[in-house]
Design a protein around this motif. Structure first.
Motif, PDB file in Angstrom:
ATOM      1  N   ALA A  98      -6.830 -10.199  15.556  1.00  0.00           N
ATOM      2  CA  ALA A  98      -7.099 -10.735  16.894  1.00  0.00           C
ATOM      3  C   ALA A  98      -7.350  -9.617  17.894  1.00  0.00           C
ATOM      4  CB  ALA A  98      -5.922 -11.596  17.361  1.00  0.00           C
ATOM      5  N   ASP A  99      -6.904  -8.405  17.559  1.00  0.00           N
ATOM      6  CA  ASP A  99      -7.162  -7.233  18.397  1.00  0.00           C
ATOM      7  C   ASP A  99      -8.600  -6.781  18.154  1.00  0.00           C
ATOM      8  OD1 ASP A  99      -7.364  -4.703  19.534  1.00  0.00           O
ATOM      9  OD2 ASP A  99      -5.337  -4.108  18.964  1.00  0.00           O
ATOM     10  N   PRO A 100      -9.444  -6.771  19.176  1.00  0.00           N
ATOM     11  CA  PRO A 100     -10.850  -6.404  18.974  1.00  0.00           C
ATOM     12  C   PRO A 100     -11.058  -4.979  18.496  1.00  0.00           C
ATOM     13  CG  PRO A 100     -10.335  -6.563  21.318  1.00  0.00           C
ATOM     14  CD  PRO A 100      -9.163  -7.118  20.584  1.00  0.00           C
ATOM     15  N   GLU A 101     -10.056  -4.101  18.651  1.00  0.00           N
ATOM     16  CA  GLU A 101     -10.185  -2.721  18.191  1.00  0.00           C
ATOM     17  C   GLU A 101      -9.953  -2.594  16.678  1.00  0.00           C
ATOM     18  OE1 GLU A 101      -7.606  -0.172  20.329  1.00  0.00           O
ATOM     19  OE2 GLU A 101      -8.681  -0.368  22.233  1.00  0.00           O
ATOM     20  N   ILE A 102      -9.355  -3.621  16.055  1.00  0.00           N
ATOM     21  CA  ILE A 102      -8.987  -3.547  14.640  1.00  0.00           C
ATOM     22  C   ILE A 102     -10.005  -4.307  13.793  1.00  0.00           C
ATOM     23  CG2 ILE A 102      -7.243  -4.189  12.918  1.00  0.00           C
ATOM     24  CD1 ILE A 102      -5.110  -3.675  15.038  1.00  0.00           C
ATOM     25  N   GLY A 103     -10.547  -3.623  12.784  1.00  0.00           N
ATOM     26  CA  GLY A 103     -11.557  -4.242  11.933  1.00  0.00           C
ATOM     27  C   GLY A 103     -11.066  -4.588  10.545  1.00  0.00           C
ATOM     28  N   ALA A 104      -9.869  -4.091  10.172  1.00  0.00           N
ATOM     29  CA  ALA A 104      -9.352  -4.371   8.835  1.00  0.00           C
ATOM     30  C   ALA A 104      -7.847  -4.125   8.817  1.00  0.00           C
ATOM     31  CB  ALA A 104     -10.041  -3.483   7.800  1.00  0.00           C
ATOM     32  N   VAL A 105      -7.162  -4.809   7.914  1.00  0.00           N
ATOM     33  CA  VAL A 105      -5.709  -4.679   7.808  1.00  0.00           C
ATOM     34  C   VAL A 105      -5.289  -4.779   6.346  1.00  0.00           C
ATOM     35  CG1 VAL A 105      -5.385  -7.160   8.215  1.00  0.00           C
ATOM     36  CG2 VAL A 105      -3.482  -5.589   8.617  1.00  0.00           C
ATOM     37  N   THR A 106      -4.293  -4.004   5.971  1.00  0.00           N
ATOM     38  CA  THR A 106      -3.715  -4.101   4.631  1.00  0.00           C
ATOM     39  C   THR A 106      -2.205  -4.239   4.756  1.00  0.00           C
ATOM     40  OG1 THR A 106      -3.734  -3.117   2.408  1.00  0.00           O
ATOM     41  CG2 THR A 106      -3.400  -1.613   4.250  1.00  0.00           C
ATOM     42  N   GLY A 107      -1.524  -4.480   3.629  1.00  0.00           N
ATOM     43  CA  GLY A 107      -0.100  -4.773   3.696  1.00  0.00           C
ATOM     44  C   GLY A 107       0.747  -3.933   2.761  1.00  0.00           C
ATOM     45  N   ARG A 108       1.983  -4.398   2.540  1.00  0.00           N
ATOM     46  CA  ARG A 108       3.019  -3.637   1.830  1.00  0.00           C
ATOM     47  C   ARG A 108       3.336  -4.268   0.474  1.00  0.00           C
ATOM     48  NH1 ARG A 108       8.886  -4.142   1.999  1.00  0.00           N
ATOM     49  NH2 ARG A 108       8.664  -5.811   3.542  1.00  0.00           N
ATOM     50  N   PHE A 143      -3.872  -6.939  -1.396  1.00  0.00           N
ATOM     51  CA  PHE A 143      -4.092  -7.588  -0.107  1.00  0.00           C
ATOM     52  C   PHE A 143      -4.765  -6.639   0.871  1.00  0.00           C
ATOM     53  CE2 PHE A 143      -3.642  -8.836   4.170  1.00  0.00           C
ATOM     54  CZ  PHE A 143      -3.877 -10.196   4.135  1.00  0.00           C
ATOM     55  N   SER A 144      -5.977  -6.964   1.219  1.00  0.00           N
ATOM     56  CA  SER A 144      -6.700  -6.315   2.308  1.00  0.00           C
ATOM     57  C   SER A 144      -7.570  -7.374   2.962  1.00  0.00           C
ATOM     58  CB  SER A 144      -7.583  -5.172   1.794  1.00  0.00           C
ATOM     59  OG  SER A 144      -6.801  -4.139   1.232  1.00  0.00           O
ATOM     60  N   ALA A 145      -7.652  -7.339   4.277  1.00  0.00           N
ATOM     61  CA  ALA A 145      -8.481  -8.300   5.011  1.00  0.00           C
ATOM     62  C   ALA A 145      -9.427  -7.549   5.935  1.00  0.00           C
ATOM     63  CB  ALA A 145      -7.600  -9.263   5.814  1.00  0.00           C
ATOM     64  N   PHE A 146     -10.659  -8.034   6.016  1.00  0.00           N
ATOM     65  CA  PHE A 146     -11.699  -7.343   6.788  1.00  0.00           C
ATOM     66  C   PHE A 146     -12.425  -8.338   7.688  1.00  0.00           C
ATOM     67  CE2 PHE A 146     -11.184  -5.488   2.589  1.00  0.00           C
ATOM     68  CZ  PHE A 146     -10.970  -4.144   2.874  1.00  0.00           C
ATOM     69  N   ALA A 155     -12.816   3.019  -5.787  1.00  0.00           N
ATOM     70  CA  ALA A 155     -11.820   2.648  -4.777  1.00  0.00           C
ATOM     71  C   ALA A 155     -12.520   1.870  -3.666  1.00  0.00           C
ATOM     72  CB  ALA A 155     -11.135   3.894  -4.214  1.00  0.00           C
ATOM     73  N   ASP A 156     -13.115   0.738  -4.031  1.00  0.00           N
ATOM     74  CA  ASP A 156     -13.946   0.000  -3.082  1.00  0.00           C
ATOM     75  C   ASP A 156     -13.157  -0.526  -1.889  1.00  0.00           C
ATOM     76  OD1 ASP A 156     -13.230  -1.448  -5.657  1.00  0.00           O
ATOM     77  OD2 ASP A 156     -13.442  -3.135  -4.291  1.00  0.00           O
ATOM     78  N   ASP A 157     -11.870  -0.881  -2.084  1.00  0.00           N
ATOM     79  CA  ASP A 157     -11.074  -1.399  -0.966  1.00  0.00           C
ATOM     80  C   ASP A 157     -10.871  -0.323   0.103  1.00  0.00           C
ATOM     81  OD1 ASP A 157      -9.529   0.054  -2.747  1.00  0.00           O
ATOM     82  OD2 ASP A 157      -8.202  -1.607  -3.257  1.00  0.00           O
ATOM     83  N   THR A 158     -10.465   0.871  -0.332  1.00  0.00           N
ATOM     84  CA  THR A 158     -10.274   1.979   0.612  1.00  0.00           C
ATOM     85  C   THR A 158     -11.606   2.471   1.155  1.00  0.00           C
ATOM     86  OG1 THR A 158      -8.193   2.666  -0.404  1.00  0.00           O
ATOM     87  CG2 THR A 158      -9.405   4.347   0.824  1.00  0.00           C
ATOM     88  N   GLU A 159     -12.646   2.466   0.339  1.00  0.00           N
ATOM     89  CA  GLU A 159     -13.960   2.911   0.809  1.00  0.00           C
ATOM     90  C   GLU A 159     -14.459   2.031   1.954  1.00  0.00           C
ATOM     91  OE1 GLU A 159     -18.590   3.528  -0.643  1.00  0.00           O
ATOM     92  OE2 GLU A 159     -17.026   3.196  -2.137  1.00  0.00           O
ATOM     93  N   LEU A 160     -14.305   0.719   1.810  1.00  0.00           N
ATOM     94  CA  LEU A 160     -14.760  -0.186   2.862  1.00  0.00           C
ATOM     95  C   LEU A 160     -13.978   0.060   4.150  1.00  0.00           C
ATOM     96  CD1 LEU A 160     -16.460  -2.471   3.909  1.00  0.00           C
ATOM     97  CD2 LEU A 160     -14.905  -4.100   2.807  1.00  0.00           C
TER      98      LEU A 160
END
Length: 235
Positions: free
Chosen positions: A5-15, A53-56, A70-75
């Motif tokens: 929801a933060d416009p500065e953030i384009g992707a998030v991953t978890g633990r 878990f990664s969301a973009f 390493a496509d998840d980290t590359e993206l």
């Protein structure tokens, strides 16, 4: 959703909240990694994104290298280079299976290490880039140091120390080799107690060193064999 929801953030991953299969080596490493990624995210952005878990943001997704390991980290790295932050949120929890046994960990950890080393080298122009803020000035240099430089320094240091001791005083050299072997044998069986986290870091450095050597040989690719034993841990 709260992060995106933060416009500065384009992707998030978890633990990784639980290591299926009970690997203390991986549990300890993920605990250390989680602290580092939390700090990186507070500074600017984190580097490593986790496949489980990664969301973009859809409109920030860009093509990745077809040969990527390493496509998840590359993206995530490309999204950050295009201007959006990419963060680690420890409140997002997932599970993943892993081994502790030294030989079994190599097929899983070495491949991951190969993908990260290859990716960092491909994007070496971003290291110390002022346009990327603290991501370019702190996060990427730290990961370069940990993933590319320190494995070689550790390998050369251990080899030099072992050979030096064997040459100057053979019994002490043999004791050093035996102690290192015992450290690996006990650590890969989760038997080091309070020293286990140190072994988890050592094990990761082994994978990063082996990954660098394999890449220099021209090995590695986007296709891998399914590990049936890890699949059983999920089931």
């Amino acid at each position: 959703a709260a992060n995106l929801a933060d416009p500065e953030i384009g992707a998030v991953t978890g633990r990784n909240a639980e290591v299926l299969g009970g690997s203390a080596v991986e549990t300890d490493y993920r605990g250390i990694q989680g602290l580092v990624q939390t700090l990186e995210s507070h500074l600017d952005s984190t580097l490593i994104f986790h496949g489980p878990f990664s969301a973009f943001e859809n409109d920030r997704v860009v093509p990745v290298d077809p040969e990527s390991i390493a496509d998840d980290t590359e993206l995530a790295l490309k999204i950050r280079r295009n201007g959006a932050r990419v963060v680690y949120d420890p409140a997002i929890r997932f599970k993943e299976a892993s081994f502790s046994e030294f030989s079994k960990r190599r097929s899983q950890k070495d491949r991951r290490a190969m993908g990260l080393v290859r990716l960092l080298f491909q994007h070496r122009d971003a290291v110390f880039s002022p346009s990327l803020g603290l991501y370019g000035l702190v996060v990427l240099p730290f990961n370069w140091g940990f993933m590319i430089l320190s494995p070689w320094l550790l390998a050369l240091g251990l080899a030099s120390l072992g050979l030096g001791l064997l040459t100057l005083f053979a019994p002490l050299g043999l004791a050093f080799v035996a102690a290192l072997g015992a450290f690996v044998a006990l650590g890969s069986r989760d038997l080091l107690g309070p020293v286990q986290p140190a072994y988890a870091l050592f094990d990761t450095q082994v994978s990063l060193f082996r990954a660098s050597v394999q890449l220099l040989r021209g090995e590695g690719g986007p296709i891998w064999e399914v590990d049936e034993e890890l699949r059983e841990a999920y089931e």
